[in-house]
Design an enzyme around this catalytic site. Structure first.
Site, short mmCIF file in Angstrom:
data_model
loop_
_atom_site.label_atom_id
_atom_site.label_comp_id
_atom_site.label_asym_id
_atom_site.label_seq_id
_atom_site.Cartn_x
_atom_site.Cartn_y
_atom_site.Cartn_z
N CYS A 1 24.74 -2.90 10.66
CA CYS A 1 23.79 -3.03 9.56
C CYS A 1 22.37 -3.13 10.09
O CYS A 1 22.14 -3.42 11.27
CB CYS A 1 24.07 -4.29 8.73
SG CYS A 1 25.73 -4.42 8.05
N ASP B 1 -18.41 6.11 18.84
CA ASP B 1 -18.44 6.74 17.53
C ASP B 1 -19.51 6.08 16.67
O ASP B 1 -19.60 4.85 16.60
CB ASP B 1 -17.07 6.61 16.87
CG ASP B 1 -17.02 7.23 15.48
OD1 ASP B 1 -16.84 8.45 15.39
OD2 ASP B 1 -17.19 6.48 14.50
#
Length: 492
Positions: free
Chosen positions: A34, A442
């Site tokens: 599971c 940037d």
């Protein structure tokens, strides 16, 4: 994580979905495996054992739970946060390389012998490349069984099985149902799919919550290349170049999944199409771990609290993004889209879109290697940068993709003319998937840093960002979100 038994037991008892994909719970009494968040009553601790992959569970003789469907868990975030041999091998297997080229082909891509790859994967994932590929074939088969009306023989072929017998045996062994029983059960319960047009594969792509769709889909929509990409009716649509043909995908954010609609010219490309879409949307990320780390910085904490779960928008094709990164050097987003659209119209392969809007595949490096530099409406230096890049990609001297060593790729890109830190790190962030790629130079990052009281010079900001590692690419997304830019919002 699967070796930390106490932590795994706590996760299972609390049904914590954050750990789905990190490990699997195998129940010794029922021989079922599971996901940690399985809704059934947890078994006794002494009856649980924990394994690192679905393939390891299957190899140990466990079958998949019919309630929690562990084969549909998000992928482990570990493999997208590393660039060592095991992580690169996992990414290539997810892309279907073993099915197309075998284990020798996988080993050749990584520069190791097949025996070395087998040993490393078995040590870390509890299963070798063949078992991992088999588990993936089983999942691909399940998707096709449950979301299409393809005859089972075609499903087997498309999922990569060598024979109908191997297909039947694997599906029955993994899911404890025959293929026809699996299709009938899905029809009764309506699992996992939305109504689809003929020929369309409709499925759900799971992710770990939270997920902030604005920056993710907003960025893709704002930078979309006409003819190749579009935003329409609440979905991002684009064309895909694939090994056996091409495809068109539509991806739409939902509360607990991404709705994915695929139209493929050859269903054998399904495995790669799904893994490419997951990588594009960064769906295997662990946002809780990322946000906890970034929120420990008092300047970033308010940004994380305001919009948790930001992902890094990536790409379906590393070479394509590298070309687009060069086209975007020192120009606006709109100008970069215009340059890319011209390339697509002149050199892209035309395709048919039943819904209209998409017209071409993005041209390959091999196609672009033959273009006339003088036909490019850009400065001579950038033309040289672009033609050098596509030549290196076309002749194989530069390889960018799931198997890239991030630092080696950075060095090779930096050696090309016209490749500065911004372009190299942009490619590392979005094309290669390095979660620690950083853009301190940037302009948007520097403005955001200054507004927040962070150091604004690249060197000082890089020093401050050391505390954000290894998630600096996500920090960039939060910093960009402070600006008034269309990538920060979904189109109306």
């Amino acid at each position: 994580m699967h070796t930390d038994t106490e932590r795994c037991v706590r996760a299972v008892r609390s049904k914590d979905a954050r750990f789905d994909g990190w490990f699997f719970t195998a129940v010794l009494t029922t021989r079922i495996y599971c996901r940690p968040s399985c809704p059934v009553v947890p078994p006794k601790a002494e009856n649980m054992t924990f394994l690192p992959s679905a393939a390891a569970c299957q190899q140990a003789g466990f079958r998949a739970c019919k309630r929690c469907r562990p084969d549909t868990s998000p992928g482990s975030p570990e493999w997208n946060a590393r660039a060592d041999t095991v992580a690169r091998a996992v990414r290539l297997i997810q892309d279907g390389v073993v099915d197309r080229d075998g284990v020798p082909g996988l080993a050749a891509r990584l520069g190791y012998s097949a025996r070395q790859i087998e040993r490393q994967l078995s040590a870390e994932l509890g299963a070798g490349p063949l078992a991992l590929a088999r588990a993936q074939r089983a999942q691909t088969a399940r998707v096709l069984i449950e979301t299409t009306t393809l005859p089972m023989a075609e499903v087997a072929f498309a999922a990569g099985f060598a024979s109908i017998r191997a297909f039947n045996d694997t599906v029955r062994e993994v899911f404890a149902l025959s293929p026809s029983e699996l299709r009938a059960r899905n029809a009764r319960h309506g699992h996992g799919s939305e109504p689809a047009a003929p020929g369309v594969i409709s499925l759900r792509l799971p992710f770990r919550a939270p997920l902030n769709p604005d920056n993710l889909f907003g960025h893709l929509a704002a930078t979309a290349v006409p003819g190749v990409e579009e935003w329409r009716d609440g979905a991002y649509r684009r064309t895909l170049t694939l090994p056996y043909g091409h495809g068109i995908v539509a991806l739409a954010p939902r509360a607990d999944h991404i709705a994915c609609r695929l139209l493929l010219t050859d269903p054998r490309d399904l495995t790669l199409a799904i893994s490419s879409c997951r990588r594009l949307l960064d769906l295997d990320a662990d946002p809780v771990a990322v946000d906890e780390q970034l929120a420990s910085d008092p300047e970033l904490a308010p940004l994380v609290a305001e919009g948790p779960g930001r992902r890094v928008p990536r790409t379906v094709d590393a070479a394509e993004f590298a070309v687009r990164a060069v086209l975007g050097q020192q120009v606006s987003t709109a100008a970069a889209r215009t340059h890319a659209a011209r390339l697509v119209t002149a050199h892209g392969v035309p395709i048919e879109d039943p819904e209209g809007g998409l017209t071409h595949l993005f041209p390959t490096p091999e196609t672009l290697a033959g273009l006339d530099p003088e036909a490019l409406a850009m400065p001579r230096s950038r033309r040289t940068t672009l033609t050098t890049l596509v030549a290196a990609l076309a002749d194989g001297s530069l390889r960018l993709g799931a198997d890239s060593d991030w630092e080696q790729a950075r060095a090779e890109l930096s050696a090309l003319p016209g490749f500065g830190p911004w372009t190299v790190e942009s490619i590392a962030m979005r094309a290669l998937g390095d979660p620690d790629a950083f853009l301190p130079g940037d302009l948007g990052v520097r403005r955001a840093a200054q507004d927040l009281g962070l150091p604004a010079t690249p060197a000082a900001l890089t020093a401050r960002a050391a505390a954000w590692r290894p998630w600096r690419a996500y920090a960039v997304q939060y910093l960009w979100a402070t600006g008034d830019h269309p990538i920060n919002h979904l189109p109306g």
